[in-house]
Design a protein around this motif. Structure first.
Motif, short mmCIF file in Angstrom:
data_model
loop_
_atom_site.label_atom_id
_atom_site.label_comp_id
_atom_site.label_asym_id
_atom_site.label_seq_id
_atom_site.Cartn_x
_atom_site.Cartn_y
_atom_site.Cartn_z
N TYR A 64 0.92 -16.66 2.36
CA TYR A 64 -0.34 -17.06 3.00
C TYR A 64 -1.48 -16.18 2.50
CZ TYR A 64 -2.84 -19.50 6.71
OH TYR A 64 -3.68 -20.32 7.42
N PHE A 65 -1.23 -14.89 2.36
CA PHE A 65 -2.25 -13.98 1.84
C PHE A 65 -2.58 -14.30 0.38
CE2 PHE A 65 -1.91 -11.59 5.62
CZ PHE A 65 -2.91 -10.63 5.63
N GLN A 66 -1.57 -14.59 -0.40
CA GLN A 66 -1.79 -14.88 -1.81
C GLN A 66 -2.61 -16.16 -1.99
OE1 GLN A 66 -1.20 -12.90 -4.17
NE2 GLN A 66 0.40 -11.49 -3.48
N ARG A 67 -2.43 -17.11 -1.10
CA ARG A 67 -3.14 -18.39 -1.21
C ARG A 67 -4.56 -18.30 -0.68
NH1 ARG A 67 0.03 -22.80 1.83
NH2 ARG A 67 -1.66 -24.08 1.03
N PHE A 68 -4.75 -17.60 0.44
CA PHE A 68 -6.04 -17.62 1.12
C PHE A 68 -6.80 -16.30 1.11
CE2 PHE A 68 -3.39 -20.92 3.12
CZ PHE A 68 -4.16 -22.03 2.84
N GLY A 69 -6.19 -15.24 0.60
CA GLY A 69 -6.87 -13.97 0.50
C GLY A 69 -7.37 -13.46 1.83
N VAL A 70 -8.65 -13.06 1.88
CA VAL A 70 -9.21 -12.44 3.07
C VAL A 70 -9.23 -13.40 4.26
CG1 VAL A 70 -11.60 -13.08 2.58
CG2 VAL A 70 -11.11 -10.99 3.87
N GLY A 108 -5.20 -15.65 10.51
CA GLY A 108 -3.96 -15.10 11.01
C GLY A 108 -4.01 -14.69 12.47
N ARG A 109 -5.20 -14.46 12.98
CA ARG A 109 -5.34 -14.10 14.38
C ARG A 109 -4.86 -15.24 15.29
NH1 ARG A 109 -4.86 -9.95 17.06
NH2 ARG A 109 -5.91 -8.87 15.34
N VAL A 145 -14.44 -7.00 7.81
CA VAL A 145 -15.28 -8.13 8.20
C VAL A 145 -14.44 -9.24 8.81
CG1 VAL A 145 -16.80 -9.96 7.36
CG2 VAL A 145 -17.10 -7.62 6.52
N ALA A 146 -13.36 -9.61 8.12
CA ALA A 146 -12.48 -10.68 8.62
C ALA A 146 -11.80 -10.27 9.91
CB ALA A 146 -11.45 -11.04 7.56
N GLY A 151 11.43 -13.06 -0.84
CA GLY A 151 11.24 -11.66 -1.10
C GLY A 151 10.20 -11.05 -0.20
N VAL A 152 9.77 -9.82 -0.55
CA VAL A 152 8.83 -9.08 0.26
C VAL A 152 7.63 -8.71 -0.58
CG1 VAL A 152 10.59 -8.19 1.80
CG2 VAL A 152 10.08 -6.95 -0.27
N VAL A 153 6.82 -7.78 -0.06
CA VAL A 153 5.57 -7.41 -0.68
C VAL A 153 5.75 -6.99 -2.13
CG1 VAL A 153 3.62 -5.86 -0.52
CG2 VAL A 153 4.71 -6.68 1.55
N ARG A 154 4.92 -7.55 -3.01
CA ARG A 154 5.07 -7.26 -4.43
C ARG A 154 3.93 -6.42 -4.98
NH1 ARG A 154 6.96 -12.20 -3.30
NH2 ARG A 154 8.95 -12.84 -4.15
N GLY A 155 2.72 -6.70 -4.60
CA GLY A 155 1.60 -5.97 -5.18
C GLY A 155 0.31 -6.39 -4.57
N PRO A 156 -0.82 -5.90 -5.12
CA PRO A 156 -2.14 -6.21 -4.56
C PRO A 156 -2.40 -7.69 -4.47
CG PRO A 156 -2.27 -4.44 -6.17
CD PRO A 156 -0.89 -5.01 -6.28
N VAL A 157 -3.05 -8.11 -3.39
CA VAL A 157 -3.38 -9.51 -3.21
C VAL A 157 -4.67 -9.83 -3.92
CG1 VAL A 157 -4.63 -9.08 -1.08
CG2 VAL A 157 -3.69 -11.33 -1.48
N ASP A 158 -4.77 -11.04 -4.44
CA ASP A 158 -5.97 -11.48 -5.13
C ASP A 158 -6.96 -12.03 -4.13
OD1 ASP A 158 -7.85 -12.36 -6.87
OD2 ASP A 158 -6.69 -14.07 -7.62
N VAL A 159 -8.04 -11.32 -3.89
CA VAL A 159 -9.06 -11.75 -2.93
C VAL A 159 -10.39 -11.98 -3.66
CG1 VAL A 159 -8.00 -10.64 -0.96
CG2 VAL A 159 -9.58 -9.33 -2.37
#
Length: 215
Positions: A104-110, A116-117, A142-143, A207-215
């Motif tokens: 979800y983070f990788q697709r939608f970033g910030v 997510g709230r 901000v988010a 899997g689990v966390v791989r690296g920095p997310v693209d935002v």
């Protein structure tokens, strides 16, 4: 004793404290019934037991502070943190759960922090995961602030006004109105949760966390 019964048995001041702490710790990454506590407190505000403004303020504060603390923990702990949590609490932090949240983070970033709230899975993981994925803090902040205020304040306001309207409405109608209102609320909640789950499943990663997310 149910949560709503316990809340009615304690002084108003402790209800505000409970709302802030439970939502704060949930946002930190600890699985707690933050949404249930918020809704129960908002219902009490419609009954005049507590002030809806203070419920919204305490809930928003807890959400923002908790998510910020979770971000700091996730940034420091990184992938290793989720691996340890996954081994100890697989029902909440297993590879499948973290993989869904990460996708979800990788697709939608910030935007994942804001949206997510409103989603149980991301409400617990958003802060720590944003930190572990090295999301820039100012974007996260901000988010986080906007999401916390909209979710906590909006939920409190909606429940409060619905409670007032329902009370007036039910005075002029029979108990059938209550049944209809409850069924409508349950149906709407299930529909929204199903849509949210479908959105997560579409981007499911293994899997689990791989690296920095693209935002």
């Amino acid at each position: 004793m149910h949560i709503d019964e316990w809340l009615q048995a304690v002084p108003a001041g402790w209800i505000y404290v409970t709302v802030a702490l439970v939502i704060g710790f949930e946002s930190l990454g600890i699985p707690l019934p933050g949404e249930i506590v918020l809704v129960s407190s908002a219902i009490l505000s419609a009954k005049g037991v507590v002030d809806p403004v203070w419920v919204g303020v305490c809930a928003s504060t807890g959400a923002i502070v908790g998510d910020s603390a979770g971000y700091a923990i996730g940034r420091k702990g990184g992938a290793a943190l989720f691996e340890r949590l996954g081994r100890r609490f697989p029902e909440h932090f297993g590879p499948r759960h973290v993989g869904k949240a990460e996708s979800y983070f990788q697709r939608f970033g910030v935007w994942a922090v804001f949206v997510g709230r409103f989603i149980a899975l991301l409400r617990i993981l958003a802060g720590p995961l944003a930190g572990a994925l090295r999301m820039p803090y100012w974007k996260f902040a901000v988010a986080n602030v906007l999401g916390g205020i909209v979710w906590a304040g909006g939920t409190t306001a909606v429940i409060f006004y619905l409670g007032l309207v329902a009370e007036k409405w039910l005075k002029g109608f029979s108990w059938v109105g209550l049944v209809v209102a409850v069924l409508f609320g349950i149906g709407t909640t299930l529909y929204l949760k199903r849509r949210a789950a479908s959105a997560l499943d579409e981007g499911d990663l293994q899997g689990v966390v791989r690296g920095p997310v693209d935002v």
